[in-house]
Write an enzyme that holds these catalytic residues in place. Structure first.
Site, PDB file in Angstrom:
ATOM      1  N   LYS A  86       0.855  -1.187   0.000  1.00 15.40           N
ATOM      2  CA  LYS A  86       0.000   0.000   0.000  1.00 15.40           C
ATOM      3  C   LYS A  86       0.891   1.238   0.000  1.00 15.40           C
ATOM      4  O   LYS A  86       1.764   1.396   0.864  1.00 15.40           O
ATOM      5  CB  LYS A  86      -0.912  -0.005   1.227  1.00 15.40           C
TER       6      LYS A  86
HETATM    7  C1  E4P Z   1      -7.764   0.173   4.246  1.00 13.86           C
HETATM    8  O1  E4P Z   1      -7.040  -0.702   4.691  1.00 13.86           O
HETATM    9  C2  E4P Z   1      -7.913   1.475   4.914  1.00 13.86           C
HETATM   10  O2  E4P Z   1      -6.671   1.819   5.428  1.00 13.86           O
HETATM   11  C3  E4P Z   1      -8.952   1.380   5.974  1.00 13.86           C
HETATM   12  O3  E4P Z   1     -10.122   0.780   5.457  1.00 13.86           O
HETATM   13  C4  E4P Z   1      -9.287   2.692   6.615  1.00 13.86           C
HETATM   14  O4  E4P Z   1     -10.374   2.484   7.470  1.00 13.86           O
HETATM   15  P1  E4P Z   1     -10.793   3.533   8.599  1.00 13.86           P
HETATM   16  O5  E4P Z   1     -11.220   4.793   7.924  1.00 13.86           O
HETATM   17  O6  E4P Z   1     -11.908   2.846   9.319  1.00 13.86           O
HETATM   18  O7  E4P Z   1      -9.596   3.739   9.472  1.00 13.86           O
END
Ligand code: E4P
Length: 226
Positions: A86
């Site tokens: 990522k």
């Molecule tokens: C994906 O892995 C994103 O980092 C994640 O879904 C973010 O989610 P949040 O907004 O609940 O922290």
């Protein structure tokens, strides 16, 4: 639509894998912090459980492109080639995505709040682009609408990049994007549990069991009877 677990709690991952047809696991630094264990240990345990081929998404931490590339190489070396790195969709991130594409390392453009970030991630060779539905909603915009725009952009431009929708707060949001044909959704355990959390469903199943027990006796199932 691919379905991934957005969590690093190995107990939750095992429980959801046991119940549902899950394709992999996504993490981010905040999710790892919540697990409160050494990142390598947690990620290694997740990889061993889900298997070498399943999708695992692990985030690069460095803020500059060269550092992101070093992080990415270390991540893939540690957790295998089925690991998507990522990379935040910031200017240095787009540079890193292009460098990683040349090296054959697959990336997920993350921290996406706008369609243009997703467009640049796709142009930079990312395999996935992850818009943050709930966080976009919290900013006063419509996360589902933004994600649908991103899906449209990918389709009209014939990008191979797939949407990996993230940051869900309820199952309706997942359903909306499932209907729209996005490539994947990564969902926290609490939200995934709500996919089938409906008293009408459990009541219907309870009635079926009770009716059968009237016929065959309490606790008797087909296995004992046939
Ligand atoms: C994906 O892995 C994103 O980092 C994640 O879904 C973010 O989610 P949040 O907004 O609940 O922290």
């Amino acid at each position: 639509m691919r379905l991934l677990i957005d969590d690093a709690d190995i107990g939750e991952i095992k429980r959801l894998y046991d119940l549902y047809p899950v394709d992999g696991v996504t993490t981010n630094p905040s999710i790892l912090a919540k697990a409160n264990r050494k990142p390598f240990d947690v990620l290694k345990e997740i990889r061993e459980f889900i298997g070498r081929e399943a999708d695992l998404h692990v985030q690069a931490i460095a803020k500059d492109a060269e550092g992101m590339v070093r992080d990415a190489q270390a991540i893939v070396n540690a957790f295998g080639e089925a690991t998507f790195v990522k990379v935040p969709c910031i200017p240095e991130g787009f540079k890193a995505m292009r460098l990683l594409k040349e090296k054959g390392i697959r990336t997920t453009g993350t921290a996406i709040y706008t369609p243009m970030q997703a467009y640049l991630a796709a142009k930079s060779g990312a395999s996935y682009a992850a818009p943050y539905i709930n966080r976009i909603d919290d900013m006063g915009y419509d996360g589902i609408h933004v994600t649908k725009e991103i899906q449209d952009i990918f389709e009209v431009n014939h990008f191979e990049t797939m949407v990996l929708a993230a940051s869900f707060k309820n199952s309706q949001q997942v359903l909306e994007l499932c209907k729209y044909g996005v490539g994947g959704a990564t969902v926290a355990p609490a939200v995934m549990d709500k996919f089938v959390n409906n008293v009408a469903i459990t009541a219907a199943v309870d009635v079926f069991v009770k009716d059968f027990e009237h016929l065959a006796g309490e606790g008797v199932t087909m296995a004992e009877l046939l």
